[in-house]
Structures are given as structure tokens and as C-alpha cells.
Scaffold this motif. Sequence first.
Motif, short mmCIF file in Angstrom:
data_model
loop_
_atom_site.label_atom_id
_atom_site.label_comp_id
_atom_site.label_asym_id
_atom_site.label_seq_id
_atom_site.Cartn_x
_atom_site.Cartn_y
_atom_site.Cartn_z
N LEU A 1 29.65 32.68 -7.04
CA LEU A 1 29.30 32.78 -8.36
C LEU A 1 27.57 32.63 -7.86
O LEU A 1 27.08 33.96 -8.55
CB LEU A 1 28.64 31.61 -9.25
N LYS B 1 39.07 29.27 -15.36
CA LYS B 1 37.86 29.72 -15.36
C LYS B 1 37.17 30.26 -14.69
O LYS B 1 36.34 30.91 -14.85
CB LYS B 1 37.87 27.64 -15.05
N GLN C 1 34.03 33.08 -15.30
CA GLN C 1 33.14 33.46 -14.75
C GLN C 1 32.51 34.36 -13.66
O GLN C 1 31.68 34.90 -13.73
CB GLN C 1 32.79 31.50 -13.70
N GLY D 1 32.09 37.12 -15.94
CA GLY D 1 30.76 36.62 -16.09
C GLY D 1 30.08 37.74 -15.23
O GLY D 1 28.81 37.96 -15.20
#
Length: 308
Positions: free
Chosen positions: A99, A153, A157, A161
Motif C-alpha cells: 500500500l 479487500k 485496496q 486503489g
Amino acid sequence: MSKVIISCAVTGSVHTPSMSPYLPITPEQIARDAIDAAEAGAAVLHLHARDPENGKPSADPKLFMEFLPRIKQSTDAVVNITTGGGQHMTIEDRLAPPLIASPELCSLNMGSMNFGLYPMLGKYTSFTHEWEGAYLESSRDLIFKNTFADIEKILEQLGKGHGTRFEFECYDVGHLYTLAHFLDRKLVTPPLFVQTIFGLLGGQGADTENLLHARRIADKLFGEDYQWSVMAAGRHQIPFATMGALNGANVRVGLEDSLFIGKGTLAKSSAEQVRLMRSILESLSLEVATPQQARDILALKGGDLVKF
């Protein structure tokens, strides 16, 4: 196949430092081995981190950021960051490095499973670090957790994302059907990079029948919407990669998956395995993909859009 993508997993979280003096531990060692593997012909570098003091698998983003920029500065290879991490890591732990780094590619295990490392206790009589034996033994009563919600998830993400795409790690035929479920829901988009994995306790065995069956099922489920790759653990690494390549697969090697280059001979680096695999592919008149060709084949976002 016109090109074969060689992926290289340079350290992983399966083996422990006492098993080989050549297993990269520190960020400097991981960076060096990754760069050497890329120079040997690996288009994709699959990366984990370890505590530089004792070699224990780590999800600390700071450790990743000690080797990711150096790798990017030194090679054009595609960086593939694990979301599998290691034993006892939560999904939040496992997601923290990618991330921050926003890589082109991440691994994604397609289900929860038993992940038995404890048989290796019978092969080693002593360990340098106290954690090693306990780490292997704990896998006797451990489930690696990646539920449907966890996968959703990660896809949301990282995929949605960050524009990150995935190496879908399939340890059993059921994992292929799980991937097909997410394809039906349009939560993943082709081309799918399907890594079929053989020879790990808890997953499908390293049998030729399993390799061919996995290919048949993947063809049935995904048609022309996927890129197949083959990875096998331990002594099966090179033979299975070769069988896979003969049947149209991309391949994965590296010290994460096997510590050896031949019977009883430790590999001195992942690059040594890459060179061996490349020589086999080229002797079979197969052409090894460059990093840019791998990006095109896998529809990746490009190295200029990562955050390291």
C-alpha cells in the motif's frame, strides 16, 4: 507461447537462515540478489523482507523501502511484492508494504490453507536463531488465512486503489475455481497471471498429472484470458518449470522456492537458478521475455507509476 516470463522469488518466508548461508537476509543482500537475478534474465522479481538482525520474515514497510528503490534504480525488472507475507502476519501486516509502494504487481494467494513447513525439522539438527525451530513447528497447527473477504479487500485496496495487478497463487485446483468466482464478479480483469504451485504440504502434490490437470482446468475456466505460470518447491523446481514451459507456461524459480541448484548442491544465489532455467528454455528454442515484454503480456501499469 512466443515469450516465456521468468519470475524469481529471492528470499520468501519459507526457509530459515540456518538452512543456507546464501539465503539473502538484509535489505542490501535482497537488493543485490534481486538485481543479479534480473541481469540473469528474470523479468519479474517476487519480494519479501526479513529482519536483518535474525532473518525472521518481516512485513515492516521500512525494510521494503530499503531495497525497493535500489532495485528500481538498477534494473527495469517488474517488482512483485508479496501479500502472503509469512506465518502469523495479519492481513493488515501483509498489506502495509504494497500500500505504501504501489507496485505494478503483487502476489495473491487464492484461499486459506494448511501450510506445512514442519517436516523440514527432520532435515536440520540445529539452528542459529531461537525462532527458527519454533517457526517451523508452529506450522503444524497453523492455517494461512485468506478468506473471500480478505481477497476482496486486497483486490479493492491494491487493485482498484493502486492499479496493481496480481500473480494469483493457486496451490490447488479449488483455488482456480475461486479465481473464476472473482472473474465472474468482475473483480479481476484479464489477462490473469495464474501461478500454479506444486509440492508444498497442504497444497497439490508435485505430480505430472496434477500439472496437466491444473492446465486443463485453467483452460476450461479462463480460455485465452490468462497467462499460465508454474512453480514447484524443493527438488521439483527445475523439472516442473521445464515441464510447464514445454506445455506453454511461464516459470518461477528462486531461493524462496528451493535452496538447491542440483542434488545436494546449494544454489549460491537465485541468479544461479535463473541462469540454469534460462539455458534450459533457450535450449528448447523458447525465448525469454524482457521486463517490458512481460509488462505488455501482463498489462501492467508501468514502472514509472510505482511509489519507490
